[in-house]
Design an enzyme around this catalytic site. Structure first.
Site, mmCIF file in Angstrom:
data_model
loop_
_atom_site.group_PDB
_atom_site.id
_atom_site.type_symbol
_atom_site.label_atom_id
_atom_site.label_comp_id
_atom_site.label_asym_id
_atom_site.label_seq_id
_atom_site.Cartn_x
_atom_site.Cartn_y
_atom_site.Cartn_z
ATOM 1 N N CYS A 114 0.819 -1.219 0.000
ATOM 2 C CA CYS A 114 0.000 0.000 0.000
ATOM 3 C C CYS A 114 0.850 1.265 0.000
ATOM 4 O O CYS A 114 0.366 2.340 -0.343
ATOM 5 C CB CYS A 114 -0.941 0.002 1.195
ATOM 6 S SG CYS A 114 -2.014 -1.439 1.187
ATOM 7 N N HIS A 259 -3.884 6.844 1.211
ATOM 8 C CA HIS A 259 -4.162 5.491 0.730
ATOM 9 C C HIS A 259 -5.571 5.102 1.174
ATOM 10 O O HIS A 259 -5.994 5.427 2.284
ATOM 11 C CB HIS A 259 -3.122 4.527 1.321
ATOM 12 C CG HIS A 259 -3.497 3.098 1.162
ATOM 13 N ND1 HIS A 259 -3.829 2.562 -0.059
ATOM 14 C CD2 HIS A 259 -3.639 2.084 2.071
ATOM 15 C CE1 HIS A 259 -4.143 1.284 0.101
ATOM 16 N NE2 HIS A 259 -4.034 0.974 1.378
ATOM 17 N N ASN A 289 -9.992 -1.136 -1.681
ATOM 18 C CA ASN A 289 -8.559 -0.907 -1.512
ATOM 19 C C ASN A 289 -7.833 -1.432 -2.748
ATOM 20 O O ASN A 289 -7.780 -2.640 -2.974
ATOM 21 C CB ASN A 289 -8.100 -1.646 -0.244
ATOM 22 C CG ASN A 289 -6.605 -1.494 0.029
ATOM 23 O OD1 ASN A 289 -5.849 -1.042 -0.813
ATOM 24 N ND2 ASN A 289 -6.184 -1.889 1.220
HETATM 25 C C1 COA Z 1 -10.989 -5.631 8.579
HETATM 26 C C2 COA Z 1 -11.795 -4.766 9.539
HETATM 27 C C3 COA Z 1 -12.811 -3.962 8.755
HETATM 28 C C4 COA Z 1 -12.518 -5.690 10.513
HETATM 29 O O1 COA Z 1 -13.223 -4.907 11.449
HETATM 30 P P1 COA Z 1 -13.204 -5.298 12.991
HETATM 31 O O2 COA Z 1 -14.145 -4.375 13.660
HETATM 32 O O3 COA Z 1 -11.783 -5.312 13.424
HETATM 33 O O4 COA Z 1 -13.852 -6.702 12.951
HETATM 34 P P2 COA Z 1 -13.308 -8.062 13.571
HETATM 35 O O5 COA Z 1 -12.189 -8.579 12.715
HETATM 36 O O6 COA Z 1 -13.075 -7.882 15.030
HETATM 37 O O7 COA Z 1 -14.542 -8.966 13.370
HETATM 38 C C5 COA Z 1 -15.740 -8.693 14.044
HETATM 39 C C6 COA Z 1 -16.689 -9.794 13.661
HETATM 40 O O8 COA Z 1 -17.082 -9.617 12.281
HETATM 41 C C7 COA Z 1 -16.844 -10.843 11.579
HETATM 42 N N1 COA Z 1 -16.465 -10.516 10.213
HETATM 43 C C8 COA Z 1 -15.232 -10.396 9.698
HETATM 44 N N2 COA Z 1 -15.321 -10.079 8.385
HETATM 45 C C9 COA Z 1 -16.641 -10.014 8.098
HETATM 46 C C10 COA Z 1 -17.364 -9.729 6.934
HETATM 47 N N3 COA Z 1 -16.756 -9.443 5.779
HETATM 48 N N4 COA Z 1 -18.694 -9.714 7.016
HETATM 49 C C11 COA Z 1 -19.338 -9.979 8.149
HETATM 50 N N5 COA Z 1 -18.718 -10.269 9.298
HETATM 51 C C12 COA Z 1 -17.372 -10.276 9.265
HETATM 52 C C13 COA Z 1 -15.757 -11.535 12.345
HETATM 53 O O9 COA Z 1 -15.790 -12.917 12.093
HETATM 54 C C14 COA Z 1 -16.093 -11.170 13.766
HETATM 55 O O10 COA Z 1 -17.114 -12.041 14.195
HETATM 56 P P3 COA Z 1 -17.140 -12.578 15.725
HETATM 57 O O11 COA Z 1 -17.248 -11.332 16.567
HETATM 58 O O12 COA Z 1 -18.342 -13.440 15.741
HETATM 59 O O13 COA Z 1 -15.859 -13.311 15.903
HETATM 60 C C15 COA Z 1 -10.895 -3.791 10.329
HETATM 61 O O14 COA Z 1 -10.135 -4.495 11.274
HETATM 62 C C16 COA Z 1 -9.958 -3.016 9.431
HETATM 63 O O15 COA Z 1 -10.389 -2.299 8.552
HETATM 64 N N6 COA Z 1 -8.652 -3.127 9.671
HETATM 65 C C17 COA Z 1 -7.685 -2.496 8.827
HETATM 66 C C18 COA Z 1 -7.562 -3.302 7.599
HETATM 67 C C19 COA Z 1 -6.780 -2.646 6.522
HETATM 68 O O16 COA Z 1 -6.759 -1.452 6.413
HETATM 69 N N7 COA Z 1 -6.162 -3.477 5.693
HETATM 70 C C20 COA Z 1 -5.444 -3.043 4.565
HETATM 71 C C21 COA Z 1 -4.169 -2.424 5.015
HETATM 72 S S1 COA Z 1 -3.404 -1.587 3.810
#
Ligand code: COA
Length: 332
Positions: A114, A259, A289
């Site tokens: 990224c 980004h 992304n």
């Molecule tokens: C990925 C992201 C959106 C997840 O959000 P979060 O609030 O951290 O969510 P979690 O990973 O804790 O998951 C919460 C719940 O949603 C669920 N979940 C994960 N992906 C899911 C999806 N696509 N749809 C529905 N539910 C989902 C998980 O299984 C979890 O369920 P549980 O509570 O029963 O275990 C967030 O962490 C994020 O944006 N992080 C940065 C990622 C990023 O920028 N990546 C690229 C870097 S360049």
């Protein structure tokens, strides 16, 4: 020493629109979950198998050349930033060079995910200042859609990514009122395994096995919470650092082009930098992304939409896999 400037920008995205509801047909997710957590509404995927990163890059480069008022044949170096290269080797820059019909022109691939565009901009700026090249095609391009896990296991990552390409033509300028001012980049390999693809790997013999495929090691794996935490800390930190070392403050910024990883990350970064909403570019809602392509794609759109104009001070900032991060300052 010549100063460098972004002389032109162009982008290209494939025509196939994939909505959150489309993804909800393939695994357990919902439009509401994706929009609330990330701000993403839809993303683009390549229309059919057989379109690699270098193919998507071709129209982006042509559009950037048109914008810069140069011919493709004027390009004298290629920097290709991608995490989704056409092949393990050689680099996508070589495939692109062939497709553009530029035999002999050097082609450098960089793998900084990224932050790839900012790492590339630092290299291009240094090359121009050193007088080595005058028309560098700095490309950021990704085809993510062929490498995502469309099962429930991969849904946290799969909803985030989209395909797209963008290119900046970087070359010397005599115009004192414009140009690349500075680019600062960093890395911390302690986070390497928090956002990565484990296999195929040269550390495995053989590099990939049926067992690894059954375990899904060929798909991206991410600790989303850690990435979120690091991104919201490092992007403001490096932005303030690059401003400070150039005697500038956030009040001088006309536009922040971050980004596009997650709208919530960028809103938090803007808040930490004290930047009002109208000074921040978001297009993640339409493209997801697109990793190395996301900054030049967002800047290219912002210029086309009249949100950024010549002379504006633009702050670019990124965080991603590696971990890598950086910030750049330029006057258009
Ligand atoms: C990925 C992201 C959106 C997840 O959000 P979060 O609030 O951290 O969510 P979690 O990973 O804790 O998951 C919460 C719940 O949603 C669920 N979940 C994960 N992906 C899911 C999806 N696509 N749809 C529905 N539910 C989902 C998980 O299984 C979890 O369920 P549980 O509570 O029963 O275990 C967030 O962490 C994020 O944006 N992080 C940065 C990622 C990023 O920028 N990546 C690229 C870097 S360049």
């Amino acid at each position: 020493m010549a100063k460098s400037a972004i002389l032109g920008l162009g982008h290209y995205v494939p025509s196939k629109v994939v909505t959150n509801d489309d993804l909800a047909q393939r695994f357990e997710t919902s439009d509401e979950w994706i929009q609330q957590r990330t701000g993403i509404v839809e993303r683009r995927y390549i229309e059919e198998s057989g379109i690699g990163a270098s193919d998507l890059a071709v129209p982006a480069v042509k559009n950037a050349c048109d914008d810069a008022g140069i011919a493709v044949s004027d390009i004298d170096a290629i920097i290709f930033a991608t995490l989704s290269p056409d092949h393990f080797f050689p680099g996508s820059g070589c495939f692109l060079q062939k497709k553009l019909g530029l035999p002999g022109v050097p082609a450098l691939d960089i793998r900084n995910q990224c932050s790839g565009f900012l790492y590339g901009l630092q290299i291009a700026d240094a090359w121009v200042r050193a007088g080595m090249y005058r028309r560098i095609a700095l490309v950021g391009c990704e085809v993510h859609s062929t490498g995502l896990d469309f099962s429930n296991e991969g849904r946290d990552v799969t909803v985030l990514f989209g395909d797209g390409a963008a290119c900046a033509i970087v070359g010397p300028t005599e115009d004192e009122s414009r140009g690349v001012i500075d680019v600062e980049v960093h890395a911390d390999g302690a986070g390497a395994e928090l956002l990565w693809i484990e296999a195929a790997s040269s550390a495995h013999d053989p590099r990939i096995t049926h067992e690894m495929i059954d375990q899904g090691l060929q798909y991206p794996n991410m600790n989303g919470k850690q990435v979120f935490r690091w991104a919201t800390e490092k992007m403001p930190e490096v932005s303030l650092s690059v401003l400070e070392r150039n005697g500038l403050t956030t009040a001088d910024i006309d536009l922040l082009v971050p980004h596009q990883a997650n709208r919530r990350i960028n809103e938090l970064v803007a808040r930490k930098l004290d930047l009002p909403a109208e000074k921040v570019v978001h297009n993640i809602q339409r493209f997801g992304n697109t990793t190395a392509a996301s900054i030049p794609l967002a800047l290219s759109e912002a210029i086309q939409q009249g949100r950024a104009k010549q002379g504006d001070l633009i702050l670019l900032a990124a965080f991603g896999s590696g971990f890598t991060w950086g910030a750049g300052l330029c006057r258009l």
